[in-house]
Scaffold this motif. Structure first.
Motif, PDB file in Angstrom:
ATOM      1  N   ALA A  68       0.825  -1.211   0.000  1.00 17.19           N
ATOM      2  CA  ALA A  68       0.000   0.000   0.000  1.00 17.19           C
ATOM      3  C   ALA A  68       0.858   1.260   0.000  1.00 17.19           C
ATOM      4  O   ALA A  68       0.533   2.248  -0.673  1.00 17.19           O
ATOM      5  CB  ALA A  68      -0.922  -0.003   1.221  1.00 17.19           C
ATOM      6  N   ALA A  69       1.970   1.236   0.744  1.00 11.64           N
ATOM      7  CA  ALA A  69       2.853   2.406   0.802  1.00 11.64           C
ATOM      8  C   ALA A  69       3.516   2.666  -0.546  1.00 11.64           C
ATOM      9  O   ALA A  69       3.565   3.815  -1.014  1.00 11.64           O
ATOM     10  CB  ALA A  69       3.920   2.200   1.883  1.00 11.64           C
ATOM     11  N   VAL A  70       4.009   1.605  -1.195  1.00  7.21           N
ATOM     12  CA  VAL A  70       4.685   1.764  -2.486  1.00  7.21           C
ATOM     13  C   VAL A  70       3.714   2.229  -3.552  1.00  7.21           C
ATOM     14  O   VAL A  70       3.970   3.208  -4.270  1.00  7.21           O
ATOM     15  CB  VAL A  70       5.349   0.433  -2.914  1.00  7.21           C
ATOM     16  N   PHE A  71       2.593   1.541  -3.686  1.00  7.96           N
ATOM     17  CA  PHE A  71       1.639   1.874  -4.737  1.00  7.96           C
ATOM     18  C   PHE A  71       0.982   3.231  -4.488  1.00  7.96           C
ATOM     19  O   PHE A  71       0.773   4.013  -5.414  1.00  7.96           O
ATOM     20  CB  PHE A  71       0.560   0.794  -4.834  1.00  7.96           C
ATOM     21  N   GLY A  72       0.644   3.504  -3.218  1.00 12.33           N
ATOM     22  CA  GLY A  72      -0.053   4.747  -2.911  1.00 12.33           C
ATOM     23  C   GLY A  72       0.717   5.988  -3.322  1.00 12.33           C
ATOM     24  O   GLY A  72       0.221   6.824  -4.077  1.00 12.33           O
ATOM     25  N   VAL A  73       1.953   6.106  -2.872  1.00  4.70           N
ATOM     26  CA  VAL A  73       2.733   7.307  -3.200  1.00  4.70           C
ATOM     27  C   VAL A  73       3.239   7.257  -4.638  1.00  4.70           C
ATOM     28  O   VAL A  73       3.371   8.299  -5.297  1.00  4.70           O
ATOM     29  CB  VAL A  73       3.904   7.468  -2.204  1.00  4.70           C
ATOM     30  N   LEU A 150       7.615   3.547   1.721  1.00  6.49           N
ATOM     31  CA  LEU A 150       7.163   4.809   1.133  1.00  6.49           C
ATOM     32  C   LEU A 150       8.290   5.419   0.309  1.00  6.49           C
ATOM     33  O   LEU A 150       8.055   5.947  -0.781  1.00  6.49           O
ATOM     34  CB  LEU A 150       6.729   5.773   2.228  1.00  6.49           C
ATOM     35  N   ALA A 151       9.515   5.356   0.819  1.00  8.54           N
ATOM     36  CA  ALA A 151      10.661   5.887   0.080  1.00  8.54           C
ATOM     37  C   ALA A 151      10.848   5.142  -1.239  1.00  8.54           C
ATOM     38  O   ALA A 151      11.159   5.749  -2.272  1.00  8.54           O
ATOM     39  CB  ALA A 151      11.919   5.790   0.934  1.00  8.54           C
ATOM     40  N   VAL A 236      18.611   4.876   3.691  1.00  6.80           N
ATOM     41  CA  VAL A 236      19.204   4.735   2.358  1.00  6.80           C
ATOM     42  C   VAL A 236      18.175   5.052   1.270  1.00  6.80           C
ATOM     43  O   VAL A 236      18.432   5.861   0.366  1.00  6.80           O
ATOM     44  CB  VAL A 236      19.754   3.302   2.162  1.00  6.80           C
ATOM     45  N   PHE A 237      17.011   4.426   1.360  1.00  5.77           N
ATOM     46  CA  PHE A 237      15.980   4.667   0.352  1.00  5.77           C
ATOM     47  C   PHE A 237      15.482   6.117   0.409  1.00  5.77           C
ATOM     48  O   PHE A 237      15.150   6.709  -0.623  1.00  5.77           O
ATOM     49  CB  PHE A 237      14.805   3.710   0.543  1.00  5.77           C
ATOM     50  N   ALA A 239      17.258   8.775   1.249  1.00  5.81           N
ATOM     51  CA  ALA A 239      18.266   9.628   0.608  1.00  5.81           C
ATOM     52  C   ALA A 239      18.169   9.533  -0.914  1.00  5.81           C
ATOM     53  O   ALA A 239      18.246  10.541  -1.623  1.00  5.81           O
ATOM     54  CB  ALA A 239      19.658   9.216   1.080  1.00  5.81           C
ATOM     55  N   VAL A 240      17.974   8.313  -1.414  1.00  5.23           N
ATOM     56  CA  VAL A 240      17.827   8.134  -2.863  1.00  5.23           C
ATOM     57  C   VAL A 240      16.549   8.816  -3.359  1.00  5.23           C
ATOM     58  O   VAL A 240      16.543   9.446  -4.416  1.00  5.23           O
ATOM     59  CB  VAL A 240      17.806   6.637  -3.225  1.00  5.23           C
ATOM     60  N   ALA A 241      15.475   8.694  -2.594  1.00  9.95           N
ATOM     61  CA  ALA A 241      14.202   9.300  -2.987  1.00  9.95           C
ATOM     62  C   ALA A 241      14.321  10.823  -3.103  1.00  9.95           C
ATOM     63  O   ALA A 241      13.801  11.431  -4.045  1.00  9.95           O
ATOM     64  CB  ALA A 241      13.115   8.929  -1.980  1.00  9.95           C
ATOM     65  N   LEU A 242      15.004  11.449  -2.150  1.00 10.67           N
ATOM     66  CA  LEU A 242      15.181  12.902  -2.194  1.00 10.67           C
ATOM     67  C   LEU A 242      16.043  13.328  -3.384  1.00 10.67           C
ATOM     68  O   LEU A 242      15.813  14.368  -3.996  1.00 10.67           O
ATOM     69  CB  LEU A 242      15.800  13.402  -0.890  1.00 10.67           C
ATOM     70  N   ARG A 243      17.028  12.497  -3.711  1.00 15.21           N
ATOM     71  CA  ARG A 243      17.917  12.815  -4.839  1.00 15.21           C
ATOM     72  C   ARG A 243      17.220  12.639  -6.183  1.00 15.21           C
ATOM     73  O   ARG A 243      17.537  13.338  -7.146  1.00 15.21           O
ATOM     74  CB  ARG A 243      19.148  11.911  -4.778  1.00 15.21           C
ATOM     75  N   THR A 244      16.298  11.702  -6.253  1.00 20.28           N
ATOM     76  CA  THR A 244      15.661  11.393  -7.532  1.00 20.28           C
ATOM     77  C   THR A 244      14.313  12.077  -7.724  1.00 20.28           C
ATOM     78  O   THR A 244      13.732  11.983  -8.806  1.00 20.28           O
ATOM     79  CB  THR A 244      15.457   9.869  -7.665  1.00 20.28           C
TER      80      THR A 244
END
Length: 251
Positions: A68-73, A150-151, A236-237, A239-244
């Motif tokens: 749900a977290a992955v698909f939702g965001v 979520l990230a 880790v995820f 940091a990657v999410a903010l960068r991408t």
């Protein structure tokens, strides 16, 4: 009203108005619980002698919350970027942190409702889940698990340009991870190489932490270890999410 509060309120209203998404978000993991629970009702796992529900319920719950977290965001960010909503938001004094925090709070709320509803059904005599006294310790595990997944969803939503792409990428991540992490089948019964591979997957530790807390299949140290690993994955995820993160497909 702050940008964070406005986005949180808008996200909540949009989510609750979409009855189809609302229904299947909560019904999907329950469907797996019903199917596996009825098939293996009264059976035990040969390797440990414990009821099968003690394995399947925490695993399916963890997978459902992560899913749900992955698909939702992922879907929301893709749609907002495709419809230039993010570009308009960027023209206001709104930071990336406000956008993501508003989705994070909504994901936490959804995860909490999912967990309560799922456990309530699993406790029914038809399934027979018995809660251990350590069940409140499932809360920090859930929070850290939702944070990490979520990230992952932010990363998926930042690159995918269509709903089909979001669904394809997210499913390719979550479905194999569910089987390799023991969500649908006990890790003890898997080959050694699969058990080793599962140690690199965040869902493995979400499963382990939730199982230890809800069923007592582990110590407080096991729960703390799962929380520590999930926190590392989240950092880790995140940091990657903010960068991408992208405001527009043109940038």
């Amino acid at each position: 009203m702050s940008a964070y509060a406005a986005l949180s309120q808008a996200g909540y209203r949009a989510y609750t108005r979409d009855k189809t998404t609302l229904f299947f978000t909560f019904a999907f993991p329950l469907l797996f619980l019903v199917v596996f629970g009825l098939i293996f009702h009264g059976q035990t796992v040969e390797q440990s002698g414990k009821p099968y529900i003690n394995y399947i319920a925490p695993g399916v719950l963890s997978w459902g919350i992560g899913n749900a977290a992955v698909f939702g965001v992922g879907f929301v960010l893709m749609q907002w970027r495709r419809d230039d909503i993010l570009r308009l938001i960027r023209m206001t004094p709104t930071r990336v942190s406000s956008v993501l925090a508003s989705r994070y709070v909504l994901a936490l709320g959804i995860g909490a409702v999912q967990a309560v509803l799922f456990v309530a059904v699993a406790l029914l005599p038809s399934f027979g889940l018995e809660l251990a006294s350590s069940w409140p310790l499932a809360l920090p595990v859930l929070v850290l698990g939702i944070t990490g997944f979520l990230a992952i969803g932010v990363i998926v939503g930042s690159y995918a340009k269509t709903p089909e792409a979001v669904a394809a990428v997210a499913n390719c991540l979550m479905l194999p991870m569910a089987f390799l992490s023991g969500s649908f089948f006990p890790l003890d019964a898997m080959p050694d190489w699969m058990q080793t591979l599962s140690q690199a997957l965040p869902l493995r530790y979400l499963n382990d932490g939730i199982s230890a807390a809800l069923t007592g299949d582990g110590s407080t140290g096991d729960i703390a270890f799962a929380c520590g690993v999930l926190a590392a994955f989240a950092l880790v995820f995140g940091a990657v999410a903010l960068r991408t993160f992208r405001w527009s497909d043109k940038s």
